[in-house]
Motif scaffolding. Structure first.
Motif, mmCIF file in Angstrom:
data_model
loop_
_atom_site.group_PDB
_atom_site.id
_atom_site.type_symbol
_atom_site.label_atom_id
_atom_site.label_comp_id
_atom_site.label_asym_id
_atom_site.label_seq_id
_atom_site.Cartn_x
_atom_site.Cartn_y
_atom_site.Cartn_z
ATOM 1 N N LEU A 58 37.064 -71.307 -11.282
ATOM 2 C CA LEU A 58 37.925 -72.157 -12.108
ATOM 3 C C LEU A 58 39.121 -71.384 -12.652
ATOM 4 O O LEU A 58 40.226 -71.929 -12.769
ATOM 5 N N LEU A 59 38.918 -70.106 -12.967
ATOM 6 C CA LEU A 59 40.004 -69.297 -13.520
ATOM 7 C C LEU A 59 41.023 -68.873 -12.462
ATOM 8 O O LEU A 59 42.169 -68.572 -12.799
ATOM 9 N N SER A 60 40.621 -68.848 -11.217
ATOM 10 C CA SER A 60 41.487 -68.296 -10.177
ATOM 11 C C SER A 60 42.159 -69.339 -9.292
ATOM 12 O O SER A 60 43.119 -69.018 -8.591
ATOM 13 N N VAL A 61 41.695 -70.584 -9.297
ATOM 14 C CA VAL A 61 42.159 -71.555 -8.302
ATOM 15 C C VAL A 61 43.656 -71.835 -8.406
ATOM 16 O O VAL A 61 44.349 -71.961 -7.378
ATOM 17 N N ALA A 62 44.199 -71.932 -9.623
ATOM 18 C CA ALA A 62 45.627 -72.248 -9.765
ATOM 19 C C ALA A 62 46.492 -71.157 -9.154
ATOM 20 O O ALA A 62 47.527 -71.446 -8.528
ATOM 21 N N SER A 63 46.076 -69.895 -9.288
ATOM 22 C CA SER A 63 46.872 -68.800 -8.704
ATOM 23 C C SER A 63 46.863 -68.868 -7.185
ATOM 24 O O SER A 63 47.869 -68.591 -6.530
ATOM 25 N N PHE A 64 45.735 -69.266 -6.599
ATOM 26 C CA PHE A 64 45.671 -69.382 -5.142
ATOM 27 C C PHE A 64 46.599 -70.484 -4.639
ATOM 28 O O PHE A 64 47.354 -70.300 -3.681
ATOM 29 N N VAL A 65 46.520 -71.646 -5.273
ATOM 30 C CA VAL A 65 47.344 -72.777 -4.837
ATOM 31 C C VAL A 65 48.827 -72.450 -4.991
ATOM 32 O O VAL A 65 49.638 -72.703 -4.082
ATOM 33 N N LEU A 66 49.208 -71.885 -6.128
ATOM 34 C CA LEU A 66 50.619 -71.572 -6.349
ATOM 35 C C LEU A 66 51.098 -70.456 -5.421
ATOM 36 O O LEU A 66 52.274 -70.433 -5.046
ATOM 37 N N ASP A 67 50.206 -69.556 -5.039
ATOM 38 C CA ASP A 67 50.577 -68.581 -4.007
ATOM 39 C C ASP A 67 51.015 -69.303 -2.735
ATOM 40 O O ASP A 67 52.010 -68.936 -2.099
ATOM 41 N N GLY A 68 50.248 -70.329 -2.345
ATOM 42 C CA GLY A 68 50.602 -71.099 -1.158
ATOM 43 C C GLY A 68 51.948 -71.784 -1.292
ATOM 44 O O GLY A 68 52.751 -71.802 -0.351
ATOM 45 N N VAL A 69 52.213 -72.354 -2.469
ATOM 46 C CA VAL A 69 53.495 -73.019 -2.723
ATOM 47 C C VAL A 69 54.641 -72.018 -2.606
ATOM 48 O O VAL A 69 55.656 -72.280 -1.935
ATOM 49 N N PHE A 70 54.489 -70.862 -3.244
ATOM 50 C CA PHE A 70 55.561 -69.861 -3.262
ATOM 51 C C PHE A 70 55.805 -69.281 -1.866
ATOM 52 O O PHE A 70 56.955 -69.073 -1.467
ATOM 53 N N VAL A 71 54.726 -69.010 -1.120
ATOM 54 C CA VAL A 71 54.889 -68.453 0.227
ATOM 55 C C VAL A 71 55.547 -69.473 1.145
ATOM 56 O O VAL A 71 56.485 -69.154 1.884
ATOM 57 N N GLY A 72 55.057 -70.711 1.117
ATOM 58 C CA GLY A 72 55.622 -71.745 1.973
ATOM 59 C C GLY A 72 57.099 -71.983 1.716
ATOM 60 O O GLY A 72 57.875 -72.212 2.654
ATOM 61 N N ALA A 73 57.498 -71.905 0.444
ATOM 62 C CA ALA A 73 58.891 -72.129 0.076
ATOM 63 C C ALA A 73 59.757 -70.881 0.277
ATOM 64 O O ALA A 73 60.988 -70.960 0.191
ATOM 65 N N GLY A 74 59.123 -69.723 0.512
ATOM 66 C CA GLY A 74 59.886 -68.497 0.681
ATOM 67 C C GLY A 74 60.256 -67.810 -0.622
ATOM 68 O O GLY A 74 61.142 -66.944 -0.635
ATOM 69 N N TRP A 75 59.574 -68.136 -1.716
ATOM 70 C CA TRP A 75 59.883 -67.539 -3.026
ATOM 71 C C TRP A 75 59.042 -66.278 -3.234
ATOM 72 O O TRP A 75 58.336 -66.130 -4.245
ATOM 73 N N THR A 76 59.108 -65.384 -2.299
ATOM 74 C CA THR A 76 58.237 -64.212 -2.345
ATOM 75 C C THR A 76 58.651 -63.201 -3.411
ATOM 76 O O THR A 76 57.806 -62.497 -3.960
ATOM 77 N N ARG A 77 59.941 -63.115 -3.711
ATOM 78 C CA ARG A 77 60.384 -62.173 -4.749
ATOM 79 C C ARG A 77 59.831 -62.589 -6.122
ATOM 80 O O ARG A 77 59.371 -61.744 -6.905
ATOM 81 N N ALA A 78 59.864 -63.886 -6.418
ATOM 82 C CA ALA A 78 59.322 -64.374 -7.684
ATOM 83 C C ALA A 78 57.812 -64.161 -7.746
ATOM 84 O O ALA A 78 57.266 -63.798 -8.803
ATOM 85 N N MET A 79 57.133 -64.361 -6.639
ATOM 86 C CA MET A 79 55.688 -64.157 -6.608
ATOM 87 C C MET A 79 55.342 -62.694 -6.857
ATOM 88 O O MET A 79 54.368 -62.374 -7.561
ATOM 89 N N LEU A 80 56.136 -61.790 -6.306
ATOM 90 C CA LEU A 80 55.930 -60.368 -6.540
ATOM 91 C C LEU A 80 56.107 -60.033 -8.017
ATOM 92 O O LEU A 80 55.317 -59.273 -8.599
ATOM 93 N N GLY A 81 57.129 -60.598 -8.646
ATOM 94 C CA GLY A 81 57.368 -60.330 -10.054
ATOM 95 C C GLY A 81 56.229 -60.783 -10.948
ATOM 96 O O GLY A 81 55.806 -60.057 -11.862
ATOM 97 N N THR A 82 55.695 -61.980 -10.694
ATOM 98 C CA THR A 82 54.594 -62.477 -11.521
ATOM 99 C C THR A 82 53.325 -61.663 -11.286
ATOM 100 O O THR A 82 52.538 -61.435 -12.207
#
Length: 427
Positions: free
Chosen positions: A350-374
């Motif tokens: 339950l604590l980790s699921v949102a990070s997994f889903v948002l990883d998928g959103v960020f990777v698919g959209a190409g927002w890898t720099r923002a994902m690295l920062g977070t």
């Protein structure tokens, strides 16, 4: 989700088979060896993620024949990078194994057994890299059922080899590593067959011969994605290695118990990663098509359905996690320790699921720099908590690990609105 469950059987089968021997040292050696290989190879998982993202974005552009051409170019570029990394890993093998065992503070008989495991399994590294590219390319083309069939077949063979090599032939740790090596090679052969049936071999060979495939702008785009994903994965891998090292410092019983619970957590992670993969493909297609409404709908669906799955997994582990963990060992001390720390197994999905889903959103959209920062911000918090919570022992270690995932999701949620506005400013 089914594909990822099949993938999880690798680690669970290994841990169950070696656990039948009732030797905490051998079980701890497999845990250390598996963590070493995870740390060594997982940093290159960007090959899979970037291939998914680029292939899905090209599908979203719906340009007919040019889409097929672009996807062939993506495949050949990614495979070239995978082969180059694989060659470097093999050259560095004599130095890498010793340094990794020193980093994990492996000592005594457990070090020797872990070294045996790593030496055998290390040869599967280049194969694993090639598999990342092929799986990512097929996922980006929505060929998940083919990937599922390959994973199930490879894992059935892996389980059979575990039973034969460990429990019948008595090879112990070496048998576990040999089973993994053989199943990875089989997986490569099956994936290559599927990709060939998709007509991609002709596309890739034609793309390799075209000068445009190696155009500077396209290579820079690939390397920019891979650079950010690589650094982000390095941070995640460092967190996992620190987790393993802290468990090793507590002795073989705690290390073995953490290994069992971590494999069960990985099972839930791979289940929930199904929503991450879906978000990569659907959000990537939406970005490629420039359709914000489609992007928003895909993200909401992934978050809601993923959250429901995370809650269900947490309830399942809360009710039966301790019993399930005890099935992976015959050592009474390991069983008792696994039950003591099973509460964290229940909290993690339950604590980790949102990070997994948002990883998928960020990777698919190409927002890898923002994902690295977070991820960097969450990692800084994790390091601080490892120090602050040290007096709480293994419970403090699991608490810091849980906060790492929750903090990642919080950081992504903060930067998400601005990224969406910029990506669809013309929509």
């Amino acid at each position: 989700m089914l594909t990822n469950v099949a993938t999880a059987l690798f680690g669970l089968a290994d841990m169950w088979a070696i656990g039948r021997l009732g030797d905490a040292s051998a079980q701890g050696a497999v845990e250390l060896g598996a963590k070493f290989m995870l740390g060594l190879l997982n940093v290159f998982n960007f090959l899979r993620m970037s291939t998914v993202a680029l292939t899905a974005q090209e599908s979203g552009r719906e340009a007919g024949g040019s889409t097929q051409r672009a996807q062939g170019e993506t495949l050949v570029r990614a495979m070239a990078v995978a082969l180059a990394i694989g060659a470097v890993l093999l050259v560095a093998m004599p130095w890498t194994i010793g340094a990794g065992l020193d980093l994990l503070e492996a000592t005594g008989p457990m070090r020797g057994q872990a070294q045996t495991y790593i030496f055998i399994r290390y040869w599967s590294g280049p194969v694993w890299l090639a598999n990342c590219v092929l799986v990512g390319w097929l996922i980006g083309r929505r060929r998940l059922r083919f990937v599922l069939g390959v994973e199930i077949t490879a894992n059935l063979v892996h389980i059979a080899l575990d039973l034969v090599l460990v429990l019948v032939a008595g090879w112990g740790v070496a048998g576990v590593a040999g089973a993994t090596l053989c199943s990875e090679v089989l997986k490569l052969a099956l994936l290559a067959t599927v990709v060939a049936r998709e007509g991609a071999v002709h596309q890739a060979l034609a793309a390799a011969a075209r000068r445009s495939t190696w155009a500077r702008a396209d290579l820079l785009r690939l390397f920019a994605l891979n650079r950010d994903l690589f650094m982000r994965t390095v941070l995640i891998t460092a967190a996992l290695l620190l987790f393993a090292r802290s468990g090793a410092q507590a002795g073989p019983v705690t290390l073995a118990a953490n290994g069992i619970l971590f494999q069960l957590f990985m099972l839930s992670t791979l289940l929930l990663d199904g929503f991450e993969s879906a978000a990569q493909v659907l959000c990537g297609e939406a970005v490629g098509a420039g359709r914000k409404a489609r992007f928003d709908a895909a993200m909401r669906a992934a978050l809601v359905s993923g959250g429901a799955a995370g809650l269900a997994l947490s309830i399942f582990y809360a009710l039966g996690g301790g019993w399930l963990a005890s099935a992976f060992s015959t050592d009474p001390q390991v069983i008792a320790a696994s039950r003591d720390y099973a509460v964290w197994l229940a909290a993690m999905p339950l604590l980790s699921v949102a990070s997994f889903v948002l990883d998928g959103v960020f990777v698919g959209a190409g927002w890898t720099r923002a994902m690295l920062g977070t991820m960097a911000a969450a990692m800084a918090l994790y390091l601080g908590l490892l120090w602050l919570l040290e007096p709480f022992g293994n419970h403090g270690l699991w608490m810091a690990f849980a906060v790492l995932f929750a903090a990642r999701a919080a950081g992504q949620a903060v930067v998400l609105p601005g990224l969406v506005r910029r990506a669809f400013s013309d929509s």
